[in-house]
Design a protein around this motif. Structure first.
Motif, PDB file in Angstrom:
ATOM      1  N   TYR A 111      35.795  33.632  37.886  1.00  0.00           N
ATOM      2  CA  TYR A 111      36.544  34.764  38.442  1.00  0.00           C
ATOM      3  C   TYR A 111      37.950  34.286  38.744  1.00  0.00           C
ATOM      4  O   TYR A 111      38.145  33.147  39.148  1.00  0.00           O
ATOM      5  CB  TYR A 111      35.899  35.228  39.753  1.00  0.00           C
ATOM      6  CG  TYR A 111      34.517  35.805  39.598  1.00  0.00           C
ATOM      7  CD1 TYR A 111      34.334  37.173  39.419  1.00  0.00           C
ATOM      8  CD2 TYR A 111      33.392  34.981  39.642  1.00  0.00           C
ATOM      9  CE1 TYR A 111      33.060  37.708  39.293  1.00  0.00           C
ATOM     10  CE2 TYR A 111      32.112  35.515  39.510  1.00  0.00           C
ATOM     11  CZ  TYR A 111      31.954  36.876  39.337  1.00  0.00           C
ATOM     12  OH  TYR A 111      30.693  37.410  39.203  1.00  0.00           O
ATOM     13  N   VAL A 112      38.935  35.165  38.569  1.00  0.00           N
ATOM     14  CA  VAL A 112      40.318  34.811  38.885  1.00  0.00           C
ATOM     15  C   VAL A 112      40.800  35.685  40.047  1.00  0.00           C
ATOM     16  O   VAL A 112      40.727  36.913  39.991  1.00  0.00           O
ATOM     17  CB  VAL A 112      41.250  35.022  37.669  1.00  0.00           C
ATOM     18  CG1 VAL A 112      42.687  34.647  38.030  1.00  0.00           C
ATOM     19  CG2 VAL A 112      40.770  34.198  36.477  1.00  0.00           C
ATOM     20  N   LEU A 113      41.263  35.026  41.103  1.00  0.00           N
ATOM     21  CA  LEU A 113      41.791  35.721  42.279  1.00  0.00           C
ATOM     22  C   LEU A 113      43.306  35.663  42.249  1.00  0.00           C
ATOM     23  O   LEU A 113      43.898  34.621  41.941  1.00  0.00           O
ATOM     24  CB  LEU A 113      41.357  34.992  43.554  1.00  0.00           C
ATOM     25  CG  LEU A 113      40.138  35.431  44.363  1.00  0.00           C
ATOM     26  CD1 LEU A 113      39.998  34.531  45.578  1.00  0.00           C
ATOM     27  CD2 LEU A 113      40.216  36.883  44.795  1.00  0.00           C
ATOM     28  N   GLN A 114      43.939  36.792  42.578  1.00  0.00           N
ATOM     29  CA  GLN A 114      45.388  36.808  42.701  1.00  0.00           C
ATOM     30  C   GLN A 114      45.724  37.618  43.940  1.00  0.00           C
ATOM     31  O   GLN A 114      45.306  38.780  44.051  1.00  0.00           O
ATOM     32  CB  GLN A 114      45.992  37.459  41.451  1.00  0.00           C
ATOM     33  CG  GLN A 114      47.463  37.207  41.315  1.00  0.00           C
ATOM     34  CD  GLN A 114      48.025  37.933  40.097  1.00  0.00           C
ATOM     35  OE1 GLN A 114      47.558  39.005  39.728  1.00  0.00           O
ATOM     36  NE2 GLN A 114      49.029  37.350  39.490  1.00  0.00           N
ATOM     37  N   MET A 134      40.394  39.160  37.115  1.00  0.00           N
ATOM     38  CA  MET A 134      39.760  38.884  35.827  1.00  0.00           C
ATOM     39  C   MET A 134      38.458  38.144  36.052  1.00  0.00           C
ATOM     40  O   MET A 134      38.316  37.416  37.025  1.00  0.00           O
ATOM     41  CB  MET A 134      40.702  38.002  35.017  1.00  0.00           C
ATOM     42  CG  MET A 134      40.250  37.811  33.604  1.00  0.00           C
ATOM     43  SD  MET A 134      41.559  37.067  32.629  1.00  0.00           S
ATOM     44  CE  MET A 134      42.637  38.431  32.377  1.00  0.00           C
ATOM     45  N   GLU A 135      37.495  38.332  35.152  1.00  0.00           N
ATOM     46  CA  GLU A 135      36.260  37.557  35.197  1.00  0.00           C
ATOM     47  C   GLU A 135      35.680  37.473  33.806  1.00  0.00           C
ATOM     48  O   GLU A 135      36.012  38.295  32.941  1.00  0.00           O
ATOM     49  CB  GLU A 135      35.257  38.209  36.153  1.00  0.00           C
ATOM     50  CG  GLU A 135      34.767  39.579  35.716  1.00  0.00           C
ATOM     51  CD  GLU A 135      33.668  40.100  36.637  1.00  0.00           C
ATOM     52  OE1 GLU A 135      34.000  40.802  37.601  1.00  0.00           O
ATOM     53  OE2 GLU A 135      32.490  39.786  36.380  1.00  0.00           O
ATOM     54  N   GLY A 136      34.834  36.497  33.571  1.00  0.00           N
ATOM     55  CA  GLY A 136      34.166  36.398  32.280  1.00  0.00           C
ATOM     56  C   GLY A 136      33.543  35.038  32.099  1.00  0.00           C
ATOM     57  O   GLY A 136      33.747  34.131  32.905  1.00  0.00           O
ATOM     58  N   PRO A 137      32.769  34.883  31.020  1.00  0.00           N
ATOM     59  CA  PRO A 137      32.208  33.579  30.699  1.00  0.00           C
ATOM     60  C   PRO A 137      33.350  32.585  30.463  1.00  0.00           C
ATOM     61  O   PRO A 137      34.368  32.952  29.868  1.00  0.00           O
ATOM     62  CB  PRO A 137      31.438  33.824  29.402  1.00  0.00           C
ATOM     63  CG  PRO A 137      31.274  35.310  29.313  1.00  0.00           C
ATOM     64  CD  PRO A 137      32.420  35.919  30.035  1.00  0.00           C
TER      65      PRO A 137
END
Ligand SMILES: Nc1ncnc2c1ncn2[C@@H]1O[C@H](COP(=O)(O)OP(=O)(O)OP(=O)(O)O)[C@@H](O)[C@H]1O
Ligand SMILES: [Mg+2]
Length: 233
Positions: free
Chosen positions: A203-206, A212-215
């Motif tokens: 997961y990407v935190l901003q 955003m998230e994904g494998p």
């Protein structure tokens, strides 16, 4: 295993985490990536009961844990290895490891074997004061101490910060080994590339929001992810 549902964390007027939802499946390595101040530590502290949440729910194996005290959360097997290599500087390596196991009453010999096998360097420095260890050794000790609490879910807050590249890969290799022995991992990192190489999902935190998230294999191929959110490799 862990479900974070629409969790918001505030400090007075500051909203550090904004309605974040994520899942960690049993036996996986999940990464949370994000730059300075994006809310990573605030979220981890909410999970382990060091921050209260303004709204949302946190479930561990189906049980709500967001109103429990930190010591009750640790007993369920959620253990945080904090950032800045927080070890007890004036205590020896051995004393730090025993401190990690303070809630446990059973025989610890297997746990010692486990951490010394993972980090043989610690075994050679059992009597050394933690404050005199190198940065990399201190990080190993911080992870080893967390392992002494016998986690089911181990959360690591930026274990690679400030380490030379060869040590970063050594630490990441150790995290992968810990996972292969059956411990689920939630790994918070700014070093996106290093974390994506071992994580299954990310997961990407901003600024407090999930963007955003994904494998991992998908995110690692998408160079725009690394460029736009994570400031290069
Ligand atoms: N105790 C606090 N009181 C007030 N604001 C805080 C507190 N702790 C964190 N913050 C603010 O919350 C936001 C998120 O901080 P947090 O430490 O969670 O980010 P982070 O992603 O862990 O950053 P870093 O990579 O630098 O560790 C920041 O704007 C920070 O200033
Ligand atoms: Mg942080």
């Amino acid at each position: 295993m862990l479900e974070v549902k629409n969790v918001t964390v505030t400090y007075g007027p500051v909203v550090a985490v904004k309605s974040v939802s994520l899942r960690v499946e049993k036996n996986s390595i999940v990464a949370i990536l994000g730059a300075n101040g994006s809310g990573k530590t605030s979220l981890l502290h909410a999970i382990v009961g060091l921050n209260s949440i303004a709204s949302g729910e946190i479930l561990f194996n189906g049980e709500r844990i967001d109103r429990l005290e930190a010591h009750e959360i640790i007993k369920r097997g959620l253990v945080l290895c904090p950032d800045n290599r927080m070890v007890f500087q004036k205590m020896s390596v051995l004393e730090n490891l025993l401190a990690g196991a303070y809630l446990r009453k059973e025989d610890l010999s297997q746990d010692f074997d486990f951490v010394f096998n993972l980090f043989p360097r610690l075994k050679e420095r059992l009597k050394q004061k933690a404050g005199t260890l190198s940065g990399g050794e201190r990080q190993m000790l911080a992870i080893a101490r967390a392992l002494m609490a016998k986690p089911k879910l181990l959360m690591l807050d930026e274990p690679s910060t400030g380490l030379a590249p060869n040590l970063v890969s050594e630490i990441m290799k150790a995290i992968k080994q810990i996972n292969e022995l059956g411990i689920t991992i939630l790994l918070v990192e700014q070093s996106a590339y290093a974390a994506l190489k071992i994580a299954h999902y990310a997961y990407v935190l901003q600024t407090g929001r999930l963007v955003m998230e994904g494998p991992s294999e998908q995110l690692i191929k998408d160079s725009s992810v690394i460029q736009s959110y994570l400031g290069g490799r």
